[in-house]
Design a protein around this motif. Structure first.
Motif, PDB file in Angstrom:
ATOM      1  N   THR A  14      13.132  -2.471  -8.128  1.00  0.00           N
ATOM      2  CA  THR A  14      13.338  -3.897  -7.881  1.00  0.00           C
ATOM      3  C   THR A  14      14.197  -4.174  -6.653  1.00  0.00           C
ATOM      4  O   THR A  14      14.385  -5.319  -6.282  1.00  0.00           O
ATOM      5  N   ILE A  15      14.713  -3.142  -6.006  1.00  0.00           N
ATOM      6  CA  ILE A  15      15.525  -3.322  -4.799  1.00  0.00           C
ATOM      7  C   ILE A  15      14.586  -3.344  -3.604  1.00  0.00           C
ATOM      8  O   ILE A  15      13.816  -2.400  -3.385  1.00  0.00           O
ATOM      9  N   LYS A  16      14.645  -4.412  -2.834  1.00  0.00           N
ATOM     10  CA  LYS A  16      13.754  -4.571  -1.687  1.00  0.00           C
ATOM     11  C   LYS A  16      13.894  -3.378  -0.743  1.00  0.00           C
ATOM     12  O   LYS A  16      14.989  -2.985  -0.363  1.00  0.00           O
ATOM     13  N   GLY A  17      12.772  -2.821  -0.363  1.00  0.00           N
ATOM     14  CA  GLY A  17      12.744  -1.706   0.575  1.00  0.00           C
ATOM     15  C   GLY A  17      12.898  -0.334  -0.052  1.00  0.00           C
ATOM     16  O   GLY A  17      12.712   0.673   0.618  1.00  0.00           O
ATOM     17  N   SER A  18      13.233  -0.262  -1.322  1.00  0.00           N
ATOM     18  CA  SER A  18      13.436   1.029  -1.994  1.00  0.00           C
ATOM     19  C   SER A  18      12.266   1.321  -2.932  1.00  0.00           C
ATOM     20  O   SER A  18      11.871   0.469  -3.725  1.00  0.00           O
ATOM     21  N   TYR A  19      11.756   2.532  -2.829  1.00  0.00           N
ATOM     22  CA  TYR A  19      10.597   2.920  -3.627  1.00  0.00           C
ATOM     23  C   TYR A  19      10.819   4.305  -4.219  1.00  0.00           C
ATOM     24  O   TYR A  19      11.351   5.191  -3.557  1.00  0.00           O
ATOM     25  N   ILE A  20      10.394   4.489  -5.455  1.00  0.00           N
ATOM     26  CA  ILE A  20      10.484   5.792  -6.107  1.00  0.00           C
ATOM     27  C   ILE A  20       9.234   6.582  -5.736  1.00  0.00           C
ATOM     28  O   ILE A  20       8.112   6.108  -5.920  1.00  0.00           O
ATOM     29  N   VAL A  21       9.457   7.783  -5.214  1.00  0.00           N
ATOM     30  CA  VAL A  21       8.356   8.651  -4.819  1.00  0.00           C
ATOM     31  C   VAL A  21       7.878   9.467  -6.013  1.00  0.00           C
ATOM     32  O   VAL A  21       6.689   9.578  -6.283  1.00  0.00           O
ATOM     33  N   ASP A  81       0.809  -1.220   0.000  1.00  0.00           N
ATOM     34  CA  ASP A  81       0.000   0.000   0.000  1.00  0.00           C
ATOM     35  C   ASP A  81       0.844   1.272   0.000  1.00  0.00           C
ATOM     36  O   ASP A  81       0.516   2.262   0.657  1.00  0.00           O
ATOM     37  N   PHE A  82       1.950   1.263  -0.757  1.00  0.00           N
ATOM     38  CA  PHE A  82       2.802   2.443  -0.872  1.00  0.00           C
ATOM     39  C   PHE A  82       2.072   3.516  -1.658  1.00  0.00           C
ATOM     40  O   PHE A  82       1.450   3.245  -2.685  1.00  0.00           O
ATOM     41  N   SER A  83       2.133   4.746  -1.167  1.00  0.00           N
ATOM     42  CA  SER A  83       1.515   5.852  -1.904  1.00  0.00           C
ATOM     43  C   SER A  83       2.217   7.163  -1.574  1.00  0.00           C
ATOM     44  O   SER A  83       2.862   7.301  -0.535  1.00  0.00           O
ATOM     45  N   ALA A  84       2.074   8.098  -2.482  1.00  0.00           N
ATOM     46  CA  ALA A  84       2.555   9.464  -2.282  1.00  0.00           C
ATOM     47  C   ALA A  84       1.452  10.389  -2.776  1.00  0.00           C
ATOM     48  O   ALA A  84       0.952  10.227  -3.892  1.00  0.00           O
ATOM     49  N   VAL A  85       1.043  11.324  -1.928  1.00  0.00           N
ATOM     50  CA  VAL A  85      -0.041  12.240  -2.270  1.00  0.00           C
ATOM     51  C   VAL A  85       0.458  13.672  -2.131  1.00  0.00           C
ATOM     52  O   VAL A  85       1.017  14.057  -1.101  1.00  0.00           O
ATOM     53  N   ASN A  86       0.265  14.458  -3.189  1.00  0.00           N
ATOM     54  CA  ASN A  86       0.629  15.867  -3.169  1.00  0.00           C
ATOM     55  C   ASN A  86      -0.383  16.592  -2.282  1.00  0.00           C
ATOM     56  O   ASN A  86      -1.577  16.625  -2.585  1.00  0.00           O
ATOM     57  N   GLN A  87       0.081  17.160  -1.174  1.00  0.00           N
ATOM     58  CA  GLN A  87      -0.805  17.811  -0.215  1.00  0.00           C
ATOM     59  C   GLN A  87      -1.403  19.107  -0.755  1.00  0.00           C
ATOM     60  O   GLN A  87      -2.471  19.513  -0.309  1.00  0.00           O
ATOM     61  N   ARG A  88      -0.768  19.735  -1.725  1.00  0.00           N
ATOM     62  CA  ARG A  88      -1.308  20.963  -2.320  1.00  0.00           C
ATOM     63  C   ARG A  88      -2.496  20.663  -3.226  1.00  0.00           C
ATOM     64  O   ARG A  88      -3.510  21.359  -3.195  1.00  0.00           O
ATOM     65  N   THR A  89      -2.383  19.601  -4.023  1.00  0.00           N
ATOM     66  CA  THR A  89      -3.424  19.294  -5.004  1.00  0.00           C
ATOM     67  C   THR A  89      -4.361  18.179  -4.564  1.00  0.00           C
ATOM     68  O   THR A  89      -5.444  18.028  -5.116  1.00  0.00           O
ATOM     69  N   GLU A 115      -3.776  15.151  -5.154  1.00  0.00           N
ATOM     70  CA  GLU A 115      -3.644  14.088  -6.157  1.00  0.00           C
ATOM     71  C   GLU A 115      -2.546  13.101  -5.789  1.00  0.00           C
ATOM     72  O   GLU A 115      -1.497  13.483  -5.248  1.00  0.00           O
ATOM     73  N   LYS A 116      -2.797  11.844  -6.119  1.00  0.00           N
ATOM     74  CA  LYS A 116      -1.789  10.806  -5.908  1.00  0.00           C
ATOM     75  C   LYS A 116      -0.680  10.993  -6.930  1.00  0.00           C
ATOM     76  O   LYS A 116      -0.937  11.244  -8.100  1.00  0.00           O
ATOM     77  N   VAL A 117       0.553  10.889  -6.466  1.00  0.00           N
ATOM     78  CA  VAL A 117       1.713  11.020  -7.337  1.00  0.00           C
ATOM     79  C   VAL A 117       2.105   9.628  -7.818  1.00  0.00           C
ATOM     80  O   VAL A 117       2.308   8.724  -7.010  1.00  0.00           O
ATOM     81  N   VAL A 118       2.180   9.479  -9.122  1.00  0.00           N
ATOM     82  CA  VAL A 118       2.554   8.190  -9.700  1.00  0.00           C
ATOM     83  C   VAL A 118       3.822   8.385 -10.515  1.00  0.00           C
ATOM     84  O   VAL A 118       3.793   9.034 -11.559  1.00  0.00           O
ATOM     85  N   PRO A 119       4.947   7.843 -10.015  1.00  0.00           N
ATOM     86  CA  PRO A 119       6.166   7.954 -10.820  1.00  0.00           C
ATOM     87  C   PRO A 119       5.975   7.206 -12.126  1.00  0.00           C
ATOM     88  O   PRO A 119       5.350   6.148 -12.167  1.00  0.00           O
TER      89      PRO A 119
END
Length: 138
Positions: A75-82, A54-62, A64-68
């Protein structure tokens, strides 16, 4: 005849490489060709990489969910692109707070942090202003 054909080919190649600016507000912006992304790392209480659901990033100004746009790097365990350079235009020049949330697969604990990033209409790359590099689950 060969010189004329070669000259025409060279001229057309040079003209096709010229970057046309359709936005006069930005003036002449020279960008590097590198591709930037801003990521976050999740670890457990022992400092080992933690898998997150359930990883997510949400722009607090808009709101909207940010989708890279580029996700193949995750593919590296524990690392996620915001966020990455393909999201630059959705950000403000002053910077936006992104609420980044993830839930540990092991402990089911949910953690949220705020990462401030900037971009904008004329920006070449996303840039991190503040926020953690790593989130530790208890």
């Amino acid at each position: 005849m060969k010189k004329i054909a070669l000259s025409l080919l060279l001229i057309s190649a040079l003209l096709s490489c010229k970057k046309k600016s359709t936005d006069s507000e930005c003036g002449k912006v020279i960008c590097t060709e590198e591709f930037r992304s801003i990521g976050i790392k999740y670890v457990d209480n022992k400092g080992l990489p933690a898998q997150v659901k359930d990883f997510s990033a949400v722009n607090q100004r808009t709101g909207e969910k940010v989708v890279p746009r580029v996700t193949a790097i995750t593919t590296i365990k524990g690392s996620y692109i915001v966020i990455d350079d393909l999201n630059t235009k959705t950000l403000s020049e002053a910077g936006d707070d992104l609420k980044v949330t993830g839930t540990s697969v092991e402990t089911n604990q949910t953690k949220s942090v705020t990462v401030k990033v900037k971009g904008g209409k004329c920006a070449c790359h996303v840039e991190k202003i503040s926020g953690p590099e790593m989130v530790t689950f208890d």
